[in-house]
Write an enzyme that holds these catalytic residues in place. Structure first.
Site, PDB file in Angstrom:
ATOM      1  N   MET A 139     -10.139   9.729  14.610  1.00 29.32           N
ATOM      2  CA  MET A 139     -10.439   8.389  14.113  1.00 29.32           C
ATOM      3  C   MET A 139      -9.234   7.493  13.814  1.00 29.32           C
ATOM      4  O   MET A 139      -9.413   6.424  13.232  1.00 29.32           O
ATOM      5  CB  MET A 139     -11.325   8.501  12.861  1.00 29.32           C
ATOM      6  CG  MET A 139     -12.642   9.220  13.138  1.00 29.32           C
ATOM      7  SD  MET A 139     -13.752   9.266  11.728  1.00 29.32           S
ATOM      8  CE  MET A 139     -14.178   7.553  11.568  1.00 29.32           C
ATOM      9  N   HIS A 186       0.833  -1.211   0.000  1.00 29.18           N
ATOM     10  CA  HIS A 186       0.000   0.000   0.000  1.00 29.18           C
ATOM     11  C   HIS A 186       0.862   1.253   0.000  1.00 29.18           C
ATOM     12  O   HIS A 186       0.615   2.174  -0.765  1.00 29.18           O
ATOM     13  CB  HIS A 186      -0.945   0.005   1.203  1.00 29.18           C
ATOM     14  CG  HIS A 186      -1.793  -1.225   1.288  1.00 29.18           C
ATOM     15  ND1 HIS A 186      -1.380  -2.350   1.948  1.00 29.18           N
ATOM     16  CD2 HIS A 186      -3.005  -1.502   0.760  1.00 29.18           C
ATOM     17  CE1 HIS A 186      -2.316  -3.280   1.825  1.00 29.18           C
ATOM     18  NE2 HIS A 186      -3.300  -2.803   1.104  1.00 29.18           N
ATOM     19  N   ASP A 219     -14.306  20.736  14.699  1.00 33.43           N
ATOM     20  CA  ASP A 219     -15.725  20.655  15.042  1.00 33.43           C
ATOM     21  C   ASP A 219     -15.847  20.858  16.550  1.00 33.43           C
ATOM     22  O   ASP A 219     -15.103  20.243  17.309  1.00 33.43           O
ATOM     23  CB  ASP A 219     -16.290  19.275  14.667  1.00 33.43           C
ATOM     24  CG  ASP A 219     -16.112  18.981  13.182  1.00 33.43           C
ATOM     25  OD1 ASP A 219     -16.979  19.368  12.399  1.00 33.43           O
ATOM     26  OD2 ASP A 219     -15.070  18.405  12.816  1.00 33.43           O
TER      27      ASP A 219
HETATM   28  N1  HPA Z   1     -15.575  13.119  14.868  1.00 25.53           N
HETATM   29  C1  HPA Z   1     -14.605  12.262  14.546  1.00 25.53           C
HETATM   30  N2  HPA Z   1     -13.505  12.627  13.923  1.00 25.53           N
HETATM   31  C2  HPA Z   1     -13.365  13.932  13.627  1.00 25.53           C
HETATM   32  C3  HPA Z   1     -14.339  14.870  13.931  1.00 25.53           C
HETATM   33  C4  HPA Z   1     -15.498  14.434  14.590  1.00 25.53           C
HETATM   34  O1  HPA Z   1     -16.400  15.225  14.890  1.00 25.53           O
HETATM   35  N3  HPA Z   1     -13.920  16.069  13.471  1.00 25.53           N
HETATM   36  C5  HPA Z   1     -12.715  15.858  12.895  1.00 25.53           C
HETATM   37  N4  HPA Z   1     -12.376  14.561  12.989  1.00 25.53           N
END
Ligand code: HPA
Length: 246
Positions: free
Chosen positions: A188, A13, A212
């Protein structure tokens, strides 16, 4: 770590040759961010892999080789990339990403330095065969990132984050639980990167920009232009942190 008899030795990869990946590697999720970092912050940047659009570049920062490699989104993708980078000789892995902020005092564009990543993902529990495990950033990278932030006049949030398999969480108020547990933010990929790095005895860290703001009132998203400025500052900080490592 055993590679498993059925697994290929050569990365399939991250299609770079041995010697083409630097010991110091930045890990953004987004391939366009990898290209942007290489083109704007590296000298002599060259593309070393573009398999599946997961762009990877190697160049020079302050006279030393450095790479930037896309992880893609989510722990399974990040785990593949991390494993292959380590096989290719990477020693210091620093994720540069975005996150959802759970702390009520966090503002969009703020900086988070992760000390640990709760593995609310399926990848880490698959690796550990279900044994409880606490993925942690390497102290050297936390230390270097903190001092790089201070030197740049930033006041980072430093503490634990959670790595989730979900961007769109159907939980009504995820911040209520996570904030009560002292967790600063959600992203994540970090839990898988920290776990594999620890297993392979290399160093990993994670610096994040709050894109966010997640509160009882809902989710507020950063404007693209504000995000671009905050990411520039985070990348400089990350490069300085890697450069400061022994
Ligand atoms: N959730 C998960 N991962 C993220 C978020 C979120 O709100 N914003 C940026 N990465």
């Amino acid at each position: 770590m055993p590679t498993g008899r059925s697994q290929p030795i050569s990365p399939v990869h991250v299609r770079a040759e041995p010697g083409e990946i630097a010991e110091n590697v930045l890990l953004p999720g987004d391939p366009r961010r990898a290209r942007y970092i290489a083109e704007n912050f590296f000298e002599d940047a060259r593309l070393v892999t573009e398999e599946r659009g997961m762009l990877g570049y190697t160049g020079v920062y302050r006279g030393r080789p450095v790479s930037v490699q896309t992880t893609g989104m989510g722990c399974p993708s990040a785990a593949i990339v991390t494993e292959e980078l380590i096989r290719l000789g990477a020693k210091n892995l620093l994720r540069v990403g975005t996150c959802g902020g759970y702390h009520p005092e966090m503002k969009l564009g703020d900086l988070v330095i992760a000390t640990a990543a709760t593995p609310a993902d399926g990848t880490v529990s698959t690796i550990t065969r279900g044994v409880p495990y606490a993925p942690a950033a390497h102290f050297d990278l936390v230390h270097a990132a903190y001092h790089a932030a201070k030197d740049l006049g930033r006041e980072p949030f430093v503490g634990s984050i959670v790595s989730s398999d979900l961007f769109y969480d159907s939980e009504e108020e995820p911040q209520a639980l996570w904030h009560s547990l002292g967790v600063l933010a959600v992203e994540m990929e970090a839990s898988a990167i920290f776990t594999l790095a620890a297993m392979r005895r290399v160093r990993a860290g994670c610096v994040l920009t709050v894109s966010d703001a997640i509160s009882a009132a809902g989710v507020e998203r950063i404007e693209d232009s504000v995000l671009a400025g905050a990411v520039d500052e985070m990348v400089i900080l990350a490069l300085e942190a890697l450069d400061a490592l022994n």
